[in-house]
Design an enzyme around this catalytic site. Sequence first.
Site, PDB file in Angstrom:
ATOM      1  N   TRP A 101       0.825  -1.205   0.000  1.00  0.00           N
ATOM      2  CA  TRP A 101       0.000   0.000   0.000  1.00  0.00           C
ATOM      3  C   TRP A 101       0.857   1.252   0.000  1.00  0.00           C
ATOM      4  O   TRP A 101       0.529   2.233  -0.677  1.00  0.00           O
ATOM      5  CB  TRP A 101      -1.015  -0.019   1.141  1.00  0.00           C
ATOM      6  CG  TRP A 101      -2.118  -1.008   0.874  1.00  0.00           C
ATOM      7  CD1 TRP A 101      -2.377  -2.158   1.551  1.00  0.00           C
ATOM      8  CD2 TRP A 101      -3.083  -0.953  -0.203  1.00  0.00           C
ATOM      9  NE1 TRP A 101      -3.447  -2.819   0.981  1.00  0.00           N
ATOM     10  CE2 TRP A 101      -3.884  -2.108  -0.089  1.00  0.00           C
ATOM     11  CE3 TRP A 101      -3.325  -0.053  -1.248  1.00  0.00           C
ATOM     12  CZ2 TRP A 101      -4.937  -2.377  -0.980  1.00  0.00           C
ATOM     13  CZ3 TRP A 101      -4.365  -0.319  -2.129  1.00  0.00           C
ATOM     14  CH2 TRP A 101      -5.148  -1.464  -1.995  1.00  0.00           C
ATOM     15  N   ASP A 171      -1.979   6.607   6.134  1.00  0.00           N
ATOM     16  CA  ASP A 171      -3.047   5.777   5.560  1.00  0.00           C
ATOM     17  C   ASP A 171      -3.458   4.735   6.599  1.00  0.00           C
ATOM     18  O   ASP A 171      -2.858   3.669   6.687  1.00  0.00           O
ATOM     19  CB  ASP A 171      -2.532   5.112   4.277  1.00  0.00           C
ATOM     20  CG  ASP A 171      -3.551   4.143   3.680  1.00  0.00           C
ATOM     21  OD1 ASP A 171      -4.646   3.983   4.262  1.00  0.00           O
ATOM     22  OD2 ASP A 171      -3.231   3.547   2.633  1.00  0.00           O
ATOM     23  N   LYS A 195     -12.708  -1.625   6.116  1.00  0.00           N
ATOM     24  CA  LYS A 195     -12.030  -2.531   7.041  1.00  0.00           C
ATOM     25  C   LYS A 195     -12.579  -2.362   8.460  1.00  0.00           C
ATOM     26  O   LYS A 195     -13.103  -3.295   9.019  1.00  0.00           O
ATOM     27  CB  LYS A 195     -10.521  -2.299   7.023  1.00  0.00           C
ATOM     28  CG  LYS A 195      -9.806  -2.949   5.848  1.00  0.00           C
ATOM     29  CD  LYS A 195      -9.701  -2.077   4.631  1.00  0.00           C
ATOM     30  CE  LYS A 195      -9.047  -2.765   3.456  1.00  0.00           C
ATOM     31  NZ  LYS A 195      -8.179  -1.897   2.684  1.00  0.00           N
TER      32      LYS A 195
HETATM   33  C1  LIG Z   1      -7.647  -1.412   1.547  1.00  0.00           C
HETATM   34  C2  LIG Z   1      -6.533  -0.408   1.603  1.00  0.00           C
HETATM   35  C3  LIG Z   1      -6.403   0.613   0.657  1.00  0.00           C
HETATM   36  C4  LIG Z   1      -7.313   0.732  -0.538  1.00  0.00           C
HETATM   37  O1  LIG Z   1      -8.505   1.243  -0.180  1.00  0.00           O
HETATM   38  P1  LIG Z   1      -9.618   1.598  -1.303  1.00  0.00           P
HETATM   39  O2  LIG Z   1     -10.698   2.132  -0.446  1.00  0.00           O
HETATM   40  O3  LIG Z   1      -9.932   0.332  -1.998  1.00  0.00           O
HETATM   41  O4  LIG Z   1      -9.025   2.612  -2.201  1.00  0.00           O
HETATM   42  C5  LIG Z   1      -5.366   1.513   0.814  1.00  0.00           C
HETATM   43  N1  LIG Z   1      -4.516   1.428   1.848  1.00  0.00           N
HETATM   44  C6  LIG Z   1      -4.604   0.449   2.775  1.00  0.00           C
HETATM   45  C7  LIG Z   1      -3.632   0.414   3.901  1.00  0.00           C
HETATM   46  C8  LIG Z   1      -5.627  -0.493   2.685  1.00  0.00           C
HETATM   47  O5  LIG Z   1      -5.718  -1.466   3.600  1.00  0.00           O
END
Ligand SMILES: *Cc1c(COP(=O)(O)O)cnc(C)c1O
Length: 359
Positions: A101, A171, A195
Amino acid sequence: MRVFNFAAGPATLPLAVLEQARDEMTDWQGSGMSVMEVSHRSKAFVAVAQDAENDLRDLMRIPSNYKVLFLQGGATGQFTAIPLNVTTADSTTAYLNTGQWSKKAIVEAKRHCKVEVIADEVASNYSTVPAFESLRVPANAAYLHYTPNETIGGVEFPYIPASGNVPVVADFSSSILSRPIDVSKFGLIYAGAQKNIGPSGLCVVIVRDDLIGRARPGTPPIWDYEAMAKEGSMLNTPPTFGIYMAGLIFKWLKGQGGIEAIGETNRRKATLLYDAIDQSGYYKNPVARDCRSWMNVPFTIPRPELEKTFVAEASNAGLTNLEGHRSVGGMRASIYNAMPIAGVEALVAFMRDFQRRHG
Ligand SMILES: *Cc1c(COP(=O)(O)O)cnc(C)c1O
Protein backbone atom coordinates in the site's frame (compact mmCIF):
# COMPACT_ATOMS: atom_id res chain seq x y z
CA MET A 1 -25.76 -19.36 8.79
CA ARG A 2 -23.53 -16.48 9.89
CA VAL A 3 -19.82 -17.32 9.47
CA PHE A 4 -16.62 -15.94 10.94
CA ASN A 5 -15.42 -13.89 7.98
CA PHE A 6 -11.68 -13.23 7.98
CA ALA A 7 -11.70 -11.18 4.74
CA ALA A 8 -9.26 -8.26 4.48
CA GLY A 9 -11.86 -5.91 3.05
CA PRO A 10 -14.71 -5.43 2.57
CA ALA A 11 -14.68 -7.09 5.94
CA THR A 12 -16.91 -8.43 8.67
CA LEU A 13 -19.23 -5.96 10.40
CA PRO A 14 -20.70 -6.21 13.91
CA LEU A 15 -23.75 -8.49 13.88
CA ALA A 16 -25.67 -6.15 16.19
CA VAL A 17 -25.21 -3.31 13.70
CA LEU A 18 -26.30 -5.44 10.74
CA GLU A 19 -29.40 -6.49 12.67
CA GLN A 20 -30.25 -2.90 13.52
CA ALA A 21 -29.81 -1.85 9.88
CA ARG A 22 -32.04 -4.78 8.85
CA ASP A 23 -34.71 -3.79 11.36
CA GLU A 24 -34.66 -0.19 10.13
CA MET A 25 -34.33 -1.07 6.45
CA THR A 26 -37.82 -0.37 5.18
CA ASP A 27 -39.02 2.15 7.76
CA TRP A 28 -36.21 4.29 9.10
CA GLN A 29 -37.14 6.41 12.12
CA GLY A 30 -40.81 6.26 11.24
CA SER A 31 -40.18 7.91 7.85
CA GLY A 32 -41.84 5.09 5.93
CA MET A 33 -38.71 4.68 3.86
CA SER A 34 -35.15 3.39 4.19
CA VAL A 35 -32.30 5.73 5.09
CA MET A 36 -31.04 5.22 1.52
CA GLU A 37 -34.18 6.86 0.17
CA VAL A 38 -33.97 9.97 2.34
CA SER A 39 -32.58 13.27 1.05
CA HIS A 40 -29.04 14.00 2.17
CA ARG A 41 -30.24 17.57 2.74
CA SER A 42 -33.06 16.51 5.06
CA LYS A 43 -32.82 17.48 8.71
CA ALA A 44 -32.95 13.83 9.71
CA PHE A 45 -30.04 12.79 7.52
CA VAL A 46 -27.90 15.84 8.31
CA ALA A 47 -28.31 14.82 11.97
CA VAL A 48 -27.07 11.30 11.11
CA ALA A 49 -23.94 12.72 9.51
CA GLN A 50 -23.37 15.15 12.37
CA ASP A 51 -23.81 12.39 14.96
CA ALA A 52 -21.39 10.16 13.09
CA GLU A 53 -18.80 12.95 13.05
CA ASN A 54 -19.33 13.75 16.74
CA ASP A 55 -19.05 10.12 17.77
CA LEU A 56 -15.86 9.68 15.74
CA ARG A 57 -14.46 12.84 17.35
CA ASP A 58 -15.28 11.45 20.81
CA LEU A 59 -13.87 8.02 20.08
CA MET A 60 -10.58 9.30 18.65
CA ARG A 61 -10.45 12.48 20.77
CA ILE A 62 -9.99 14.53 17.60
CA PRO A 63 -8.86 18.08 18.49
CA SER A 64 -11.03 20.99 17.33
CA ASN A 65 -8.43 22.24 14.83
CA TYR A 66 -9.05 19.18 12.66
CA LYS A 67 -11.85 18.70 10.16
CA VAL A 68 -13.52 15.35 9.63
CA LEU A 69 -14.47 14.75 6.00
CA PHE A 70 -16.65 11.96 4.62
CA LEU A 71 -15.45 11.48 1.06
CA GLN A 72 -15.67 8.99 -1.79
CA GLY A 73 -13.02 7.39 -3.99
CA GLY A 74 -11.57 5.25 -1.21
CA ALA A 75 -8.09 5.47 0.22
CA THR A 76 -6.83 5.21 -3.34
CA GLY A 77 -8.50 8.52 -4.16
CA GLN A 78 -6.51 10.09 -1.33
CA PHE A 79 -3.22 8.87 -2.86
CA THR A 80 -3.97 11.60 -5.43
CA ALA A 81 -5.97 14.07 -3.35
CA ILE A 82 -3.21 14.51 -0.77
CA PRO A 83 -0.56 15.79 -3.20
CA LEU A 84 -3.17 17.91 -5.02
CA ASN A 85 -4.21 19.55 -1.75
CA VAL A 86 -0.93 20.15 -0.01
CA THR A 87 1.86 20.34 -2.60
CA THR A 88 2.91 22.18 -5.70
CA ALA A 89 4.61 20.38 -8.58
CA ASP A 90 7.96 21.57 -7.13
CA SER A 91 7.29 20.37 -3.60
CA THR A 92 9.32 17.62 -2.04
CA THR A 93 7.51 14.96 -0.06
CA ALA A 94 8.90 12.11 2.03
CA TYR A 95 7.46 8.59 1.91
CA LEU A 96 8.20 5.41 3.83
CA ASN A 97 7.92 2.23 1.80
CA THR A 98 6.88 -0.68 4.01
CA GLY A 99 4.89 -2.72 1.52
CA GLN A 100 2.27 -2.82 -1.17
CA TRP A 101 0.00 0.00 0.00
CA SER A 102 2.91 2.38 0.62
CA LYS A 103 4.16 1.55 -2.83
CA LYS A 104 0.85 2.43 -4.46
CA ALA A 105 0.75 5.74 -2.63
CA ILE A 106 4.30 6.49 -3.80
CA VAL A 107 3.57 5.65 -7.45
CA GLU A 108 0.63 8.03 -7.44
CA ALA A 109 2.40 10.86 -5.60
CA LYS A 110 5.26 10.75 -8.12
CA ARG A 111 2.84 11.84 -10.81
CA HIS A 112 2.19 15.09 -8.92
CA CYS A 113 5.26 16.16 -6.92
CA LYS A 114 8.80 15.18 -5.94
CA VAL A 115 8.96 12.08 -3.79
CA GLU A 116 11.87 11.05 -1.60
CA VAL A 117 11.50 7.51 -0.34
CA ILE A 118 13.49 7.94 2.87
CA ALA A 119 13.11 4.32 4.01
CA ASP A 120 12.42 1.19 1.99
CA GLU A 121 12.15 -2.18 3.70
CA VAL A 122 12.81 -4.17 0.51
CA ALA A 123 15.90 -5.82 2.07
CA SER A 124 13.69 -7.52 4.69
CA ASN A 125 11.12 -8.42 2.04
CA TYR A 126 8.82 -5.93 3.79
CA SER A 127 8.70 -7.95 6.99
CA THR A 128 9.60 -5.08 9.29
CA VAL A 129 9.49 -1.27 9.63
CA PRO A 130 12.42 1.15 9.70
CA ALA A 131 13.98 1.84 13.12
CA PHE A 132 12.50 4.96 14.70
CA GLU A 133 15.94 6.58 15.10
CA SER A 134 16.92 5.86 11.48
CA LEU A 135 14.38 8.21 9.90
CA ARG A 136 15.72 11.46 8.49
CA VAL A 137 12.84 13.56 7.23
CA PRO A 138 13.94 16.44 4.97
CA ALA A 139 12.96 19.68 6.76
CA ASN A 140 11.59 21.10 3.48
CA ALA A 141 9.22 18.18 2.85
CA ALA A 142 5.56 19.16 2.45
CA TYR A 143 4.68 16.06 4.46
CA LEU A 144 5.85 12.62 5.54
CA HIS A 145 3.58 9.81 4.33
CA TYR A 146 3.49 6.32 5.80
CA THR A 147 1.18 3.32 6.13
CA PRO A 148 0.73 2.49 9.83
CA ASN A 149 -0.64 -0.95 9.00
CA GLU A 150 0.26 -2.78 5.79
CA THR A 151 -2.85 -4.84 5.18
CA ILE A 152 -1.22 -7.32 2.81
CA GLY A 153 2.13 -7.82 4.56
CA GLY A 154 0.66 -7.71 8.07
CA VAL A 155 3.26 -5.17 9.23
CA GLU A 156 2.24 -2.50 11.72
CA PHE A 157 4.28 0.40 13.04
CA PRO A 158 4.73 0.25 16.83
CA TYR A 159 5.47 4.00 16.81
CA ILE A 160 4.49 7.27 15.13
CA PRO A 161 7.41 8.68 13.13
CA ALA A 162 8.98 11.87 14.47
CA SER A 163 9.30 14.44 11.70
CA GLY A 164 9.99 17.80 13.33
CA ASN A 165 7.64 20.36 11.84
CA VAL A 166 6.85 18.27 8.78
CA PRO A 167 3.20 17.12 8.91
CA VAL A 168 2.72 13.36 9.22
CA VAL A 169 0.18 11.92 6.76
CA ALA A 170 -1.00 8.38 7.43
CA ASP A 171 -3.05 5.78 5.56
CA PHE A 172 -4.95 4.21 8.46
CA SER A 173 -7.32 2.22 6.22
CA SER A 174 -6.80 -1.08 8.00
CA SER A 175 -6.04 0.05 11.54
CA ILE A 176 -8.12 3.14 12.30
CA LEU A 177 -10.06 2.76 15.58
CA SER A 178 -8.17 -0.45 16.43
CA ARG A 179 -6.24 1.06 19.35
CA PRO A 180 -5.76 4.53 20.82
CA ILE A 181 -3.67 6.99 18.79
CA ASP A 182 -2.74 10.62 19.47
CA VAL A 183 -4.39 12.44 16.57
CA SER A 184 -2.51 15.65 17.39
CA LYS A 185 0.71 13.99 16.15
CA PHE A 186 -0.71 13.87 12.61
CA GLY A 187 -1.35 16.42 9.90
CA LEU A 188 -3.76 14.11 8.08
CA ILE A 189 -5.25 10.68 8.71
CA TYR A 190 -7.25 8.88 6.06
CA ALA A 191 -9.00 5.54 5.88
CA GLY A 192 -11.19 3.68 3.43
CA ALA A 193 -14.19 2.51 5.44
CA GLN A 194 -14.41 -1.12 4.43
CA LYS A 195 -12.03 -2.53 7.04
CA ASN A 196 -12.83 -1.00 10.40
CA ILE A 197 -15.54 1.61 9.78
CA GLY A 198 -18.35 0.24 7.66
CA PRO A 199 -19.30 -0.63 4.10
CA SER A 200 -17.11 0.36 1.16
CA GLY A 201 -17.81 3.60 -0.65
CA LEU A 202 -16.87 5.94 2.17
CA CYS A 203 -13.44 7.34 2.97
CA VAL A 204 -12.83 9.23 6.21
CA VAL A 205 -10.26 12.04 6.17
CA ILE A 206 -9.19 13.78 9.38
CA VAL A 207 -7.17 16.83 8.38
CA ARG A 208 -5.56 19.64 10.36
CA ASP A 209 -6.77 23.14 9.48
CA ASP A 210 -3.38 24.36 8.18
CA LEU A 211 -3.46 21.70 5.43
CA ILE A 212 -6.81 22.95 4.16
CA GLY A 213 -7.22 25.74 1.62
CA ARG A 214 -4.05 25.08 -0.34
CA ALA A 215 -5.36 22.94 -3.19
CA ARG A 216 -3.80 23.44 -6.59
CA PRO A 217 -5.76 25.41 -9.14
CA GLY A 218 -7.85 22.97 -11.13
CA THR A 219 -8.28 20.48 -8.30
CA PRO A 220 -11.73 18.96 -8.70
CA PRO A 221 -13.95 20.39 -5.94
CA ILE A 222 -14.89 16.94 -4.68
CA TRP A 223 -11.16 16.36 -4.01
CA ASP A 224 -10.57 19.83 -2.54
CA TYR A 225 -10.52 19.62 1.27
CA GLU A 226 -11.54 23.26 1.64
CA ALA A 227 -14.52 22.98 -0.70
CA MET A 228 -15.65 19.77 1.00
CA ALA A 229 -15.09 21.10 4.53
CA LYS A 230 -17.09 24.22 3.74
CA GLU A 231 -20.05 22.11 2.63
CA GLY A 232 -19.89 19.62 5.51
CA SER A 233 -18.81 16.92 3.01
CA MET A 234 -22.08 17.51 1.13
CA LEU A 235 -20.89 19.48 -1.85
CA ASN A 236 -22.56 16.70 -3.79
CA THR A 237 -24.55 13.66 -2.71
CA PRO A 238 -22.46 11.82 -0.11
CA PRO A 239 -22.52 8.02 0.34
CA THR A 240 -25.49 8.25 2.68
CA PHE A 241 -25.85 4.56 3.50
CA GLY A 242 -22.14 4.32 4.28
CA ILE A 243 -22.30 7.33 6.60
CA TYR A 244 -25.38 5.88 8.34
CA MET A 245 -23.64 2.52 8.84
CA ALA A 246 -20.42 4.18 10.02
CA GLY A 247 -22.49 6.11 12.54
CA LEU A 248 -24.05 2.89 13.86
CA ILE A 249 -20.61 1.31 14.13
CA PHE A 250 -19.20 4.31 16.01
CA LYS A 251 -22.08 3.96 18.49
CA TRP A 252 -21.40 0.23 18.72
CA LEU A 253 -17.72 0.97 19.46
CA LYS A 254 -18.73 3.36 22.22
CA GLY A 255 -20.94 0.61 23.64
CA GLN A 256 -17.92 -1.72 23.66
CA GLY A 257 -16.13 0.76 25.91
CA GLY A 258 -14.47 2.89 23.23
CA ILE A 259 -11.05 2.56 21.66
CA GLU A 260 -9.16 1.69 24.86
CA ALA A 261 -11.41 -1.32 25.45
CA ILE A 262 -11.44 -2.39 21.79
CA GLY A 263 -7.65 -2.01 21.70
CA GLU A 264 -7.34 -4.34 24.68
CA THR A 265 -9.59 -6.90 22.97
CA ASN A 266 -7.59 -6.58 19.75
CA ARG A 267 -4.35 -7.14 21.63
CA ARG A 268 -5.79 -10.31 23.17
CA LYS A 269 -7.05 -11.56 19.80
CA ALA A 270 -3.70 -10.94 18.11
CA THR A 271 -1.74 -12.53 20.97
CA LEU A 272 -3.94 -15.61 20.87
CA LEU A 273 -3.36 -16.10 17.15
CA TYR A 274 0.37 -15.28 17.04
CA ASP A 275 1.02 -17.52 20.06
CA ALA A 276 -0.80 -20.36 18.34
CA ILE A 277 1.30 -19.82 15.21
CA ASP A 278 4.63 -19.50 17.04
CA GLN A 279 4.04 -22.45 19.35
CA SER A 280 2.79 -24.79 16.62
CA GLY A 281 6.12 -25.68 15.02
CA TYR A 282 4.00 -25.86 11.85
CA TYR A 283 2.51 -22.44 11.04
CA LYS A 284 4.81 -19.50 10.38
CA ASN A 285 4.36 -15.74 10.34
CA PRO A 286 7.20 -13.92 8.56
CA VAL A 287 6.89 -10.54 10.29
CA ALA A 288 9.36 -9.20 12.90
CA ARG A 289 7.77 -9.60 16.32
CA ASP A 290 7.70 -5.95 17.36
CA CYS A 291 5.78 -4.89 14.26
CA ARG A 292 3.27 -7.68 13.77
CA SER A 293 -0.13 -6.35 12.81
CA TRP A 294 -3.02 -6.64 15.24
CA MET A 295 -5.43 -6.56 12.30
CA ASN A 296 -3.98 -8.71 9.50
CA VAL A 297 -2.13 -11.92 10.28
CA PRO A 298 -0.49 -13.71 7.33
CA PHE A 299 0.78 -17.22 7.90
CA THR A 300 2.12 -20.17 5.94
CA ILE A 301 2.29 -23.95 6.27
CA PRO A 302 5.26 -26.15 5.36
CA ARG A 303 3.60 -27.66 2.29
CA PRO A 304 2.10 -24.90 0.14
CA GLU A 305 0.21 -27.51 -1.90
CA LEU A 306 -2.02 -27.96 1.18
CA GLU A 307 -3.05 -24.28 1.28
CA LYS A 308 -6.13 -24.87 -0.86
CA THR A 309 -7.17 -27.71 1.42
CA PHE A 310 -6.68 -25.51 4.48
CA VAL A 311 -8.80 -22.73 3.04
CA ALA A 312 -11.54 -25.10 1.84
CA GLU A 313 -11.75 -27.06 5.10
CA ALA A 314 -11.76 -23.86 7.13
CA SER A 315 -14.55 -22.50 4.97
CA ASN A 316 -16.57 -25.69 5.53
CA ALA A 317 -16.08 -25.11 9.26
CA GLY A 318 -17.55 -21.60 8.96
CA LEU A 319 -14.19 -19.79 8.91
CA THR A 320 -14.16 -18.01 5.57
CA ASN A 321 -11.85 -15.96 3.36
CA LEU A 322 -8.58 -17.16 4.85
CA GLU A 323 -6.63 -17.25 1.58
CA GLY A 324 -3.65 -14.90 1.44
CA HIS A 325 -3.51 -11.92 -0.89
CA ARG A 326 -3.21 -13.04 -4.51
CA SER A 327 0.26 -11.47 -4.69
CA VAL A 328 1.78 -13.33 -1.75
CA GLY A 329 -0.13 -16.60 -1.33
CA GLY A 330 -0.24 -18.42 1.99
CA MET A 331 -3.07 -17.60 4.36
CA ARG A 332 -4.18 -14.40 6.01
CA ALA A 333 -6.62 -13.88 8.85
CA SER A 334 -7.94 -10.34 9.13
CA ILE A 335 -9.22 -9.80 12.66
CA TYR A 336 -10.68 -6.31 12.63
CA ASN A 337 -12.71 -4.76 15.45
CA ALA A 338 -15.87 -6.60 14.43
CA MET A 339 -14.23 -10.05 14.68
CA PRO A 340 -15.15 -11.42 18.10
CA ILE A 341 -12.65 -13.30 20.24
CA ALA A 342 -14.81 -16.37 19.67
CA GLY A 343 -13.90 -16.18 15.97
CA VAL A 344 -10.18 -16.20 16.73
CA GLU A 345 -10.63 -19.04 19.23
CA ALA A 346 -12.48 -21.05 16.58
CA LEU A 347 -9.71 -20.37 14.08
CA VAL A 348 -7.00 -21.44 16.52
CA ALA A 349 -8.91 -24.64 17.31
CA PHE A 350 -9.29 -25.35 13.58
CA MET A 351 -5.58 -24.73 12.99
CA ARG A 352 -4.64 -27.23 15.75
CA ASP A 353 -6.96 -29.81 14.26
CA PHE A 354 -5.66 -29.23 10.73
CA GLN A 355 -2.07 -29.62 11.91
CA ARG A 356 -2.95 -32.84 13.74
CA ARG A 357 -4.49 -34.25 10.57
CA HIS A 358 -2.01 -32.96 7.98
CA GLY A 359 1.12 -31.95 9.92
C1 LIG B 1 -7.65 -1.41 1.55
C2 LIG B 1 -6.53 -0.41 1.60
C3 LIG B 1 -6.40 0.61 0.66
C4 LIG B 1 -7.31 0.73 -0.54
O1 LIG B 1 -8.51 1.24 -0.18
P1 LIG B 1 -9.62 1.60 -1.30
O2 LIG B 1 -10.70 2.13 -0.45
O3 LIG B 1 -9.93 0.33 -2.00
O4 LIG B 1 -9.02 2.61 -2.20
C5 LIG B 1 -5.37 1.51 0.81
N1 LIG B 1 -4.52 1.43 1.85
C6 LIG B 1 -4.60 0.45 2.78
C7 LIG B 1 -3.63 0.41 3.90
C8 LIG B 1 -5.63 -0.49 2.68
O5 LIG B 1 -5.72 -1.47 3.60
